[in-house]
Design an enzyme around this catalytic site. Structure first.
Site, PDB file in Angstrom:
ATOM      1  N   GLU A  47     -10.804   4.707   9.536  1.00  0.00           N
ATOM      2  CA  GLU A  47     -10.777   4.390   8.150  1.00  0.00           C
ATOM      3  C   GLU A  47     -11.472   3.278   8.257  1.00  0.00           C
ATOM      4  O   GLU A  47     -11.393   1.779   7.200  1.00  0.00           O
ATOM      5  CB  GLU A  47      -9.330   4.406   7.658  1.00  0.00           C
ATOM      6  CG  GLU A  47      -8.984   5.905   7.028  1.00  0.00           C
ATOM      7  CD  GLU A  47      -7.249   6.001   6.414  1.00  0.00           C
ATOM      8  OE1 GLU A  47      -8.094   7.330   5.799  1.00  0.00           O
ATOM      9  OE2 GLU A  47      -6.841   5.268   6.040  1.00  0.00           O
ATOM     10  N   HIS A  97      -4.372  18.813   0.028  1.00  0.00           N
ATOM     11  CA  HIS A  97      -4.651  17.530   0.092  1.00  0.00           C
ATOM     12  C   HIS A  97      -5.918  17.567  -1.451  1.00  0.00           C
ATOM     13  O   HIS A  97      -7.106  17.274  -1.454  1.00  0.00           O
ATOM     14  CB  HIS A  97      -5.330  17.181   0.913  1.00  0.00           C
ATOM     15  CG  HIS A  97      -5.872  15.567   1.377  1.00  0.00           C
ATOM     16  ND1 HIS A  97      -6.621  14.712   0.456  1.00  0.00           N
ATOM     17  CD2 HIS A  97      -5.519  15.010   2.138  1.00  0.00           C
ATOM     18  CE1 HIS A  97      -6.667  13.598   0.755  1.00  0.00           C
ATOM     19  NE2 HIS A  97      -5.739  13.613   1.824  1.00  0.00           N
ATOM     20  N   TRP A 104     -12.554  13.458   2.255  1.00  0.00           N
ATOM     21  CA  TRP A 104     -11.516  12.560   1.120  1.00  0.00           C
ATOM     22  C   TRP A 104     -11.467  13.361  -0.634  1.00  0.00           C
ATOM     23  O   TRP A 104     -10.599  13.115  -1.068  1.00  0.00           O
ATOM     24  CB  TRP A 104     -11.779  11.159   0.517  1.00  0.00           C
ATOM     25  CG  TRP A 104     -11.631   9.994   2.106  1.00  0.00           C
ATOM     26  CD1 TRP A 104     -10.973   9.705   2.651  1.00  0.00           C
ATOM     27  CD2 TRP A 104     -12.187   8.691   1.774  1.00  0.00           C
ATOM     28  NE1 TRP A 104     -10.574   9.441   3.527  1.00  0.00           N
ATOM     29  CE2 TRP A 104     -11.419   8.064   2.458  1.00  0.00           C
ATOM     30  CE3 TRP A 104     -13.090   8.113   1.271  1.00  0.00           C
ATOM     31  CZ2 TRP A 104     -11.474   6.619   2.645  1.00  0.00           C
ATOM     32  CZ3 TRP A 104     -13.115   6.532   1.268  1.00  0.00           C
ATOM     33  CH2 TRP A 104     -12.082   6.233   1.650  1.00  0.00           C
ATOM     34  N   GLU A 160       0.750  -0.917  -0.299  1.00  0.00           N
ATOM     35  CA  GLU A 160      -0.193  -0.222  -0.088  1.00  0.00           C
ATOM     36  C   GLU A 160       1.174   1.242  -0.177  1.00  0.00           C
ATOM     37  O   GLU A 160       2.340   1.656   0.773  1.00  0.00           O
ATOM     38  CB  GLU A 160      -0.896  -0.481   1.429  1.00  0.00           C
ATOM     39  CG  GLU A 160      -2.292   1.093   1.139  1.00  0.00           C
ATOM     40  CD  GLU A 160      -2.757   0.915   2.576  1.00  0.00           C
ATOM     41  OE1 GLU A 160      -3.368   2.366   3.027  1.00  0.00           O
ATOM     42  OE2 GLU A 160      -3.124  -0.175   2.634  1.00  0.00           O
ATOM     43  N   ASP A 184      -2.239  14.600   6.320  1.00  0.00           N
ATOM     44  CA  ASP A 184      -1.882  13.066   5.906  1.00  0.00           C
ATOM     45  C   ASP A 184      -0.594  13.452   5.276  1.00  0.00           C
ATOM     46  O   ASP A 184      -0.652  13.060   3.943  1.00  0.00           O
ATOM     47  CB  ASP A 184      -3.044  11.840   5.639  1.00  0.00           C
ATOM     48  CG  ASP A 184      -2.786  11.075   5.358  1.00  0.00           C
ATOM     49  OD1 ASP A 184      -1.762  10.281   5.757  1.00  0.00           O
ATOM     50  OD2 ASP A 184      -3.263  10.911   4.086  1.00  0.00           O
ATOM     51  N   LYS A 234      -3.497  -0.270  14.785  1.00  0.00           N
ATOM     52  CA  LYS A 234      -4.711   1.016  14.128  1.00  0.00           C
ATOM     53  C   LYS A 234      -5.917   0.718  13.779  1.00  0.00           C
ATOM     54  O   LYS A 234      -6.558  -0.490  13.037  1.00  0.00           O
ATOM     55  CB  LYS A 234      -3.941   1.494  11.974  1.00  0.00           C
ATOM     56  CG  LYS A 234      -4.921   2.390  11.644  1.00  0.00           C
ATOM     57  CD  LYS A 234      -5.292   2.369   9.945  1.00  0.00           C
ATOM     58  CE  LYS A 234      -5.778   2.753   9.215  1.00  0.00           C
ATOM     59  NZ  LYS A 234      -5.981   3.172   7.343  1.00  0.00           N
ATOM     60  N   GLU A 294       3.337   9.238  -0.711  1.00  0.00           N
ATOM     61  CA  GLU A 294       2.148   8.292  -1.401  1.00  0.00           C
ATOM     62  C   GLU A 294       1.552  10.403  -2.017  1.00  0.00           C
ATOM     63  O   GLU A 294       1.113   9.920  -3.215  1.00  0.00           O
ATOM     64  CB  GLU A 294       1.523   8.720  -0.019  1.00  0.00           C
ATOM     65  CG  GLU A 294       0.088   9.027  -0.043  1.00  0.00           C
ATOM     66  CD  GLU A 294      -0.978   8.532   1.105  1.00  0.00           C
ATOM     67  OE1 GLU A 294      -2.258   8.056   0.923  1.00  0.00           O
ATOM     68  OE2 GLU A 294      -0.343   7.811   1.612  1.00  0.00           O
ATOM     69  N   ASN A 351      -3.048  -1.938   7.714  1.00  0.00           N
ATOM     70  CA  ASN A 351      -4.259  -2.540   7.739  1.00  0.00           C
ATOM     71  C   ASN A 351      -4.150  -3.872   7.618  1.00  0.00           C
ATOM     72  O   ASN A 351      -4.019  -4.535   6.486  1.00  0.00           O
ATOM     73  CB  ASN A 351      -5.072  -1.756   6.256  1.00  0.00           C
ATOM     74  CG  ASN A 351      -4.634  -0.138   6.475  1.00  0.00           C
ATOM     75  OD1 ASN A 351      -5.635   0.307   7.104  1.00  0.00           O
ATOM     76  ND2 ASN A 351      -4.310   0.249   5.085  1.00  0.00           N
ATOM     77  N   LYS A 401       0.950  11.694  13.462  1.00  0.00           N
ATOM     78  CA  LYS A 401       1.597  11.936  11.910  1.00  0.00           C
ATOM     79  C   LYS A 401       2.782  13.743  12.200  1.00  0.00           C
ATOM     80  O   LYS A 401       2.187  13.638  13.197  1.00  0.00           O
ATOM     81  CB  LYS A 401       0.610  11.670  11.175  1.00  0.00           C
ATOM     82  CG  LYS A 401       0.793  10.208  10.433  1.00  0.00           C
ATOM     83  CD  LYS A 401      -0.566  10.237   9.417  1.00  0.00           C
ATOM     84  CE  LYS A 401      -0.794   9.261   8.891  1.00  0.00           C
ATOM     85  NZ  LYS A 401      -1.522   9.112   7.499  1.00  0.00           N
TER      86      LYS A 401
END
Length: 721
Positions: free
Chosen positions: A295, A540, A562, A171, A369, A291, A397, A214, A364
């Site tokens: 999400e 973002h 999102w 990921e 993010d 986690k 990312e 995840n 973070k």
């Protein structure tokens, strides 16, 4: 005769392949020193070695030292009449109490008129780190006549987080498949596992989380624990402990229970049993990364419990084995109307002091993010009774994947050096969080983020590509993470530039003009990326799901937060997210001293403006331009600067081996095309609100806004579509 000739040709080909500069050797190339004067001095100073090695880690260190010296000097040190000696040895912890479990000393001594270089530490891990540091001095061609080095890591936990799935997909991975071939483990142990451990040890990384946050519950089944133990065996001689990401619902998924409630006695017993099973296989297992309730991941809130309840259950299972729980604070809910930038603080601040001592909350660097630029997370300095771990992202990312040259050390250091204006925490008995001896002291009234943490975690950018990271320069982000985690600083000094210099000298060349040119590219690269992606506090606004390329117009994602429109809030009146008291008031989560710098839109630094304020298109910036004019200036400057990097790289062609030069050159061509798309797409879109022209004489967009809006990317790396 024909067979002999073919064999000879094969040997010549194999020799050429081994020497190929494809990036596999990273910064551990150990090529013979090309400065004849310095080479002679080094050979004279290192005529014999005294290095008793009795433990697996010491044996590893000795092998590395001999390999490095053979490569750098072109010969293995041997006794001569001058008998200048390199001594490497352990000393009693009582003799070196302040070094702690990983620090080391390197000293040049004179005994009976002869020079001796001493590398010493209180532990075998300290010796290993000292050996790598000494070899780094030689690789970067530093003088060793008068060494007086004491190096103690700033943080006890320096961990890579691999977002690797058990099917080998990664990921947010942009350098091929996962290194871990779970299917052939535990029997087949690829040489790359050893090379990976060696590279990490060379920069002081002492832990690795093998699997995605995840997490699949199957990582805790006996088959996968046996595979994990095989990797732990490879890593152990390099001082690296393994950790596993675990799924909170594992007692249901693989344990046959009907609940994962952390207060249920059967659930607590299941985790105790599973933890004991792990430690029987891996005695030095590091612990769990979790986690939860983020999400869509299950967690204690599913049962009306808190994050502390869930973390403490796992902490109790790990505590007898000296393991830790790393509990991520990356939480947000679509059902919560609160500004996403506020949600982690809202959930975790009330829990300060309620976590067990072997729980670290992983935060973070910023509150959204891993954006190209974010203010530091408000939890830093706000949880003095809870150990925190800073999480940064090495995999790019939101920064063009492995196609873009973006040196991330300035981003990391921007966070580490940010003043929280919170009371300074006291250091623990081992001196963690103290400024290392090699860094200037910080002002007494400043409490940087670096002083509020116990560790750093970096989301790995490593895959099975031959050059490890996809882009040669992405290796520098792996390297810089390790070096900054060892020595966090916090004194507002450009340590990232010194790290860049080290990496260049070990990776490309020690020639001053080459070093200077590449360092300038690296040090400018992050700001350049911000300019052509998200200038002036925008954030973002990337395309949905894969986050590659621009998508500021997107508004149809499954969750409100999102959608890029959620973050930029452009309209005909202006642009930006109001996070002051007239908006979401995320500003209140910071200490008063930190708030002051961002509170007023007229005094707020331009680089943060649209993060904190919704302002008019005609707002006057500190440059004297209007906001619209400044936005245009930044986007155009970003593209121009990528072209400047291309010109600089072209000028280095004669100084870089052809294979790596061409690798980087082709990636830069992709980056330039992407930067043009970012500029054109964003300015055309925001122009529909500002209703103002592009700068006179500026390079016109090559396509319409509709073209960019319809541009789709399918099967981007690190995604499922």
């Amino acid at each position: 005769m024909k067979r002999i000739l073919l064999s000879g040709l094969f040997i010549l080909w194999l020799s050429s392949a081994i020497k190929a500069e494809d990036g596999y050797r990273l910064w551990l190339r150990y090529d013979r020193i090309d400065n004849p004067i310095l080479l002679k001095q080094y050979r004279h100073a290192l005529t014999t070695i005294d290095f008793p090695a009795t433990s697996p880690i010491l044996i590893t260190a000795k092998k590395e030292l001999l390999t490095g010296l053979q490569g750098l000097l072109g010969e293995t040190p041997r006794p001569t009449q001058t008998n200048n000696t390199l001594i490497v040895r352990l000393q009693s912890p009582d003799e070196l109490p302040r070094l702690g479990p990983e620090g080391f000393i390197i000293r040049t001594l004179t005994r009976a008129g002869k020079k001796t270089i001493l590398i010493t530490a209180a532990t075998d891990k300290g010796v290993l780190y000292g050996v790598f540091h000494f070899l780094r001095l030689l690789q970067t061609q530093q003088p060793i006549d008068h060494l007086a080095i004491t190096s103690i890591p700033s943080l006890p936990y320096r961990i890579l987080d691999h977002w690797d799935n058990l099917n080998r997909r990664i990921e947010r991975g942009y350098a091929g498949l996962s290194l871990w071939d779970w299917f052939t483990l535990p029997i087949y142990k690829d040489q790359r596992y050893t090379d990976y451990a060696r590279a990490n040890a060379s920069i002081g990384i002492n832990g690795t989380v093998l699997n995605n946050v995840n997490a699949s519950p199957y990582i805790l089944t006996p088959d996968y624990l046996e595979k994990t133990a095989a990797l732990a065996d490879v890593f152990r001689p390099y001082g690296i402990r393994v950790y596993l990401s675990v799924r909170f619902s594992s007692p249901i998924d693989i344990g046959g229970l009907k609940t994962a409630d952390p207060l249920d006695p059967a659930v607590r017993q299941w985790w105790r049993n599973k933890t004991e099973e792990i430690y029987r296989r891996i005695p030095d297992f590091g612990g769990f990364l979790v986690k939860a309730n983020s999400e869509g991941q299950p967690g204690p809130q599913n049962y009306g419990r808190t994050h502390a309840d869930g973390a403490n259950m796992l902490a109790e299972a790990l505590e007898p084995h000296n393991g830790i729980v790393i509990w991520r604070a990356f939480v947000y809910s679509n059902e919560t109307p609160e500004d996403r930038a506020r949600q982690a603080y809202t959930e975790f601040k009330p829990l300060d002091g309620r976590f067990h001592q072997n729980v670290l909350v992983q935060v973070k660097n910023g509150p959204i993010d891993f954006q190209p630029r974010e203010p530091f997370h408000p939890l830093f300095g706000a949880m003095p009774a809870t150990p925190l771990l800073l999480e940064v992202q090495l995999t790019q990312e939101y920064l063009g994947f492995s196609n873009h040259l973006v040196y991330l050390a300035p981003l990391f250091e921007e966070c580490l050096d940010s003043d929280t204006h919170q009371p300074s925490p006291s250091t623990d008995a081992s001196g963690h969080n103290a400024v290392p001896p090699s860094r200037p002291p910080r002002p007494s009234d400043a409490t940087p983020v670096s002083a509020t943490i116990r560790g750093m975690a970096g989301v790995a950018n490593i895959g099975n590509d031959r050059n490890w990271c996809g882009h040669i320069f992405a290796q520098a982000n792996w390297y810089a993470f390790g070096r900054l985690a060892w020595e966090t600083g916090g004194a507002n000094t450009p340590y990232s530039a010194a790290i860049a210099t080290e990496w260049i000298r070990q990776t490309f060349s020690n020639h001053p003009s080459v070093v200077d040119s590449i360092r300038q590219i690296m040090m400018e690269s992050r700001e350049i990326a911000v300019d052509y992606m998200t200038p002036l506090g925008l954030h973002h606004i990337m395309a949905y799901e894969h986050h590659y390329g621009p998508g500021p117009w997107l508004a149809n994602a499954a969750r409100a937060d999102w959608n890029p429109v959620y973050y930029h809030k452009a309209d005909t009146a202006g642009i930006g997210f109001d996070r002051t008291i007239t908006g979401s008031n995320a500003l209140e989560q910071y200490a008063p001293g930190a708030r002051t710098q961002w509170l007023d839109s007229n005094s707020c630094p331009d680089k943060w403006l649209l993060w904190w304020h919704h302002v008019s298109w005609n707002h006057t910036m500190h440059t004297g331009r209007t906001l619209w004019a400044e936005l245009c200036h930044k986007y155009y400057a970003g593209v121009d600067s990528v072209r400047w990097i291309q010109r600089c790289w072209t000028g280095l062609r004669q100084h870089i081996d052809p294979e790596r030069w061409q690798q980087v050159n082709m990636r830069l061509a992709i980056q330039e095309a992407n930067a043009v798309e970012w500029r054109n797409a964003c300015l055309l879109y925001f122009q529909t609100f500002s209703r103002q022209p592009l700068p006179e004489g500026a390079e016109p967009p090559d396509h319409s806004l509709e073209y960019y809006q319809q541009h789709k990317i399918y099967y981007a790396p690190g995604t499922n579509q």
